[in-house]
Design an enzyme around this catalytic site. Structure first.
Site, PDB file in Angstrom:
ATOM      1  N   GLU A 210      -0.560  -4.089  22.991  1.00 24.31           N
ATOM      2  CA  GLU A 210       0.562  -2.876  23.439  1.00 24.31           C
ATOM      3  C   GLU A 210      -0.113  -2.130  24.552  1.00 24.31           C
ATOM      4  O   GLU A 210      -1.238  -2.329  24.628  1.00 24.31           O
ATOM      5  CB  GLU A 210       0.639  -2.062  22.171  1.00 24.31           C
ATOM      6  CG  GLU A 210       1.475  -1.921  21.139  1.00 24.31           C
ATOM      7  CD  GLU A 210       1.396  -1.204  20.128  1.00 24.31           C
ATOM      8  OE1 GLU A 210       1.506  -1.399  18.845  1.00 24.31           O
ATOM      9  OE2 GLU A 210       1.078  -0.071  20.388  1.00 24.31           O
TER      10      GLU A 210
ATOM     11  N   ARG B  35       1.216  -3.664  12.420  1.00 23.69           N
ATOM     12  CA  ARG B  35       0.809  -3.912  13.703  1.00 23.69           C
ATOM     13  C   ARG B  35       1.400  -5.412  14.418  1.00 23.69           C
ATOM     14  O   ARG B  35       1.770  -6.339  13.461  1.00 23.69           O
ATOM     15  CB  ARG B  35      -0.605  -4.334  13.105  1.00 23.69           C
ATOM     16  CG  ARG B  35      -1.454  -3.096  13.035  1.00 23.69           C
ATOM     17  CD  ARG B  35      -1.754  -2.077  14.360  1.00 23.69           C
ATOM     18  NE  ARG B  35      -2.520  -0.766  14.004  1.00 23.69           N
ATOM     19  CZ  ARG B  35      -1.809   0.226  13.760  1.00 23.69           C
ATOM     20  NH1 ARG B  35      -0.587   0.497  14.010  1.00 23.69           N
ATOM     21  NH2 ARG B  35      -2.833   1.217  13.734  1.00 23.69           N
TER      22      ARG B  35
ATOM     23  N   GLY C 187       0.819  -1.321  -0.044  1.00 23.43           N
ATOM     24  CA  GLY C 187      -0.171  -0.031   0.095  1.00 23.43           C
ATOM     25  C   GLY C 187       0.857   1.232   0.109  1.00 23.43           C
ATOM     26  O   GLY C 187       1.914   1.076  -0.380  1.00 23.43           O
ATOM     27  N   ARG C 188       0.492   2.436   0.713  1.00 24.33           N
ATOM     28  CA  ARG C 188       1.012   3.516   0.318  1.00 24.33           C
ATOM     29  C   ARG C 188       2.567   3.322   1.356  1.00 24.33           C
ATOM     30  O   ARG C 188       3.449   3.843   0.747  1.00 24.33           O
ATOM     31  CB  ARG C 188       0.254   4.717   1.167  1.00 24.33           C
ATOM     32  CG  ARG C 188      -1.077   4.949   0.469  1.00 24.33           C
ATOM     33  CD  ARG C 188      -1.600   6.072   1.173  1.00 24.33           C
ATOM     34  NE  ARG C 188      -3.180   6.243   0.841  1.00 24.33           N
ATOM     35  CZ  ARG C 188      -3.972   5.692   1.134  1.00 24.33           C
ATOM     36  NH1 ARG C 188      -3.974   4.637   2.018  1.00 24.33           N
ATOM     37  NH2 ARG C 188      -5.255   5.861   0.685  1.00 24.33           N
ATOM     38  N   ILE C 189       2.440   2.543   2.403  1.00 22.72           N
ATOM     39  CA  ILE C 189       3.656   2.641   3.228  1.00 22.72           C
ATOM     40  C   ILE C 189       4.698   1.831   2.673  1.00 22.72           C
ATOM     41  O   ILE C 189       5.674   2.230   2.620  1.00 22.72           O
ATOM     42  CB  ILE C 189       3.285   2.716   4.920  1.00 22.72           C
ATOM     43  CG1 ILE C 189       2.410   3.481   5.085  1.00 22.72           C
ATOM     44  CG2 ILE C 189       4.574   2.328   5.624  1.00 22.72           C
ATOM     45  CD1 ILE C 189       1.927   3.194   6.674  1.00 22.72           C
TER      46      ILE C 189
ATOM     47  N   HIS D 286       6.318   2.080  19.594  1.00 25.24           N
ATOM     48  CA  HIS D 286       5.184   2.257  18.676  1.00 25.24           C
ATOM     49  C   HIS D 286       5.719   4.071  18.213  1.00 25.24           C
ATOM     50  O   HIS D 286       4.725   4.890  18.430  1.00 25.24           O
ATOM     51  CB  HIS D 286       3.751   2.304  18.827  1.00 25.24           C
ATOM     52  CG  HIS D 286       2.836   2.259  18.012  1.00 25.24           C
ATOM     53  ND1 HIS D 286       1.697   1.490  18.103  1.00 25.24           N
ATOM     54  CD2 HIS D 286       2.836   2.907  16.733  1.00 25.24           C
ATOM     55  CE1 HIS D 286       0.794   1.658  16.872  1.00 25.24           C
ATOM     56  NE2 HIS D 286       1.492   2.604  15.999  1.00 25.24           N
TER      57      HIS D 286
ATOM     58  N   GLY E 201       6.350   5.024  14.935  1.00 25.47           N
ATOM     59  CA  GLY E 201       6.211   5.014  13.431  1.00 25.47           C
ATOM     60  C   GLY E 201       5.793   6.682  13.019  1.00 25.47           C
ATOM     61  O   GLY E 201       6.226   7.234  11.940  1.00 25.47           O
TER      62      GLY E 201
ATOM     63  N   ARG F 170      -2.706  -8.304  -2.016  1.00 17.66           N
ATOM     64  CA  ARG F 170      -3.950  -9.196  -2.552  1.00 17.66           C
ATOM     65  C   ARG F 170      -3.916  -9.086  -3.987  1.00 17.66           C
ATOM     66  O   ARG F 170      -4.250 -10.082  -4.570  1.00 17.66           O
ATOM     67  CB  ARG F 170      -5.066  -8.223  -1.706  1.00 17.66           C
ATOM     68  CG  ARG F 170      -5.581  -8.851  -0.525  1.00 17.66           C
ATOM     69  CD  ARG F 170      -6.701  -8.278   0.087  1.00 17.66           C
ATOM     70  NE  ARG F 170      -6.357  -6.810   0.109  1.00 17.66           N
ATOM     71  CZ  ARG F 170      -7.232  -5.791   0.411  1.00 17.66           C
ATOM     72  NH1 ARG F 170      -8.386  -5.995   0.856  1.00 17.66           N
ATOM     73  NH2 ARG F 170      -6.841  -4.516   0.226  1.00 17.66           N
TER      74      ARG F 170
HETATM   75  C1  GLV Z   1      -0.269   4.114  13.749  1.00 16.32           C
HETATM   76  O1  GLV Z   1       0.144   3.077  14.011  1.00 16.32           O
HETATM   77  C2  GLV Z   1      -1.460   4.255  12.777  1.00 16.32           C
HETATM   78  O2  GLV Z   1      -2.096   3.500  12.226  1.00 16.32           O
HETATM   79  O3  GLV Z   1      -1.632   5.565  12.252  1.00 16.32           O
END
Ligand code: GLV
Length: 318
Positions: A266, A237, A155-157, A284, A286, A177
């Site tokens: 978490e 995740r 995806g984007r990331i 976490h 990110g 997918r």
């Molecule tokens: C961070 O974990 C998000 O989903 O924005």
């Protein structure tokens, strides 16, 4: 009359100011993490909720929310913390905050892969305790440059990670997918199944969302498809990984090292992850830059604004 919004976590000052201008808001000054029961009772008679990744909005919680709640604007790109099925049943609109955190998260993903492969955890301890000397075989890691990177979830990331990895002259492979258009693929090689991706990867970047389909997707069986000594990074995740199976793979050498920013349950962290040396942990982080956090909360606010002015929010996910 201004709509009433229940904000579950303390936001940055500028975001709270903006919300106060637009809505009748209840803020969480002490930044306490509310239990499901506190979210249910706290949001009674409100029109919407601005939630965060730490709020567990499972089916039971959603179904017990006041009927006055019409929207949950999640301040995150991931929305695995929200039971979408239950929200649909309750006719609650759910939105997320894509795009604005892509770069920050992709940056962290590269950091995780480098931190794990170049033994940053052990290096930090050695430096801190002044218990080291340079030698030819001191803390030898695995080089990322010129290797094959497997991206799970393009995806984007995932695509932003691919872009960065190209600067390391990595050959990019991916599983998704569905196959992307060649424009979006930008030279990356598609693998129809996970097994074929895993067999090829020297480094594996986990970038797929948490859904019922991806829960424990990295498990004993799928880890066995990896080559010996693969480096794995997870900025997506914790739920995607079966931790016991990962610990086993870290101990038996299937996984050379694991860099992770996200955890099952978490903020708890699997106790073995805290003992192993071939691991690089972050709490976490990110999306943790000021610019990104501003943009995420502004985007969630815009989704609320659009919704209450009768428009379909841009980031509606259900
Ligand atoms: C961070 O974990 C998000 O989903 O924005």
């Amino acid at each position: 009359m201004k709509k009433k919004i229940f904000v579950t976590r303390k936001l940055l000052k500028e975001n709270e100011e903006k919300l106060k201008n637009l809505f009748d808001v209840t803020l969480n000054k002490d930044d306490k993490i509310y239990t499901s029961q506190e979210i249910i009772s706290g949001s009674m008679n409100y029109d919407g909720i601005l939630s965060s990744v730490t709020d567990s909005m499972d089916a039971d919680t959603i179904l017990k929310l006041s009927n006055s709640i019409k929207i949950i604007a999640n301040g995150a790109v991931g929305f695995g913390n929200i039971d979408i099925q239950a929200a649909r049943q309750k006719e609650i609109t759910v939105t997320n905050t894509p795009d604005v955190l892509t770069d920050a998260t992709a940056d962290i993903q590269i950091l995780l892969l480098l931190g794990a492969s170049r033994k940053v955890y052990e290096g930090r301890i050695a430096a801190e305790t002044q218990n080291w000397k340079w030698s030819w075989d001191f803390l030898l890691g695995k080089q990322m440059s010129n290797k094959r990177l497997g991206i799970l979830g393009m995806g984007r990331i995932g695509r932003a990670v691919a872009k960065r990895a190209k600067a390391f002259n990595m050959e990019i492979h991916y599983h998704n997918r569905s196959k992307l258009s060649s424009d979006l693929e930008d030279g990356a090689i598609y693998h129809k199944d996970l097994k074929s991706l895993f067999e090829k990867s020297d480094f594996l970047s986990i970038n797929c969302p948490a859904t019922p389909d991806t829960k424990n997707l990295i498990n004993r069986e799928t880890l066995s498809y990896l080559k010996e000594n693969t480096v794995v990074g997870n900025a997506a995740r914790g739920d995607v990984v079966d931790d016991d199976a990962m610990v086993e793979a870290l101990k038996n050498g299937t996984v050379f090292a694991y860099g992770l920013d996200v955890y099952n349950g978490e903020p708890k962290i699997h106790s073995e992850y805290l003992k192993l040396k071939n691991i690089f942990l972050l709490p976490h982080l990110g999306s943790a830059t000021k610019r990104t956090r501003w943009d995420m909360a502004f985007r969630a606010t815009k989704n609320l604004e659009d919704f209450f002015s009768g428009k379909k929010p841009k980031d509606q996910v259900n």
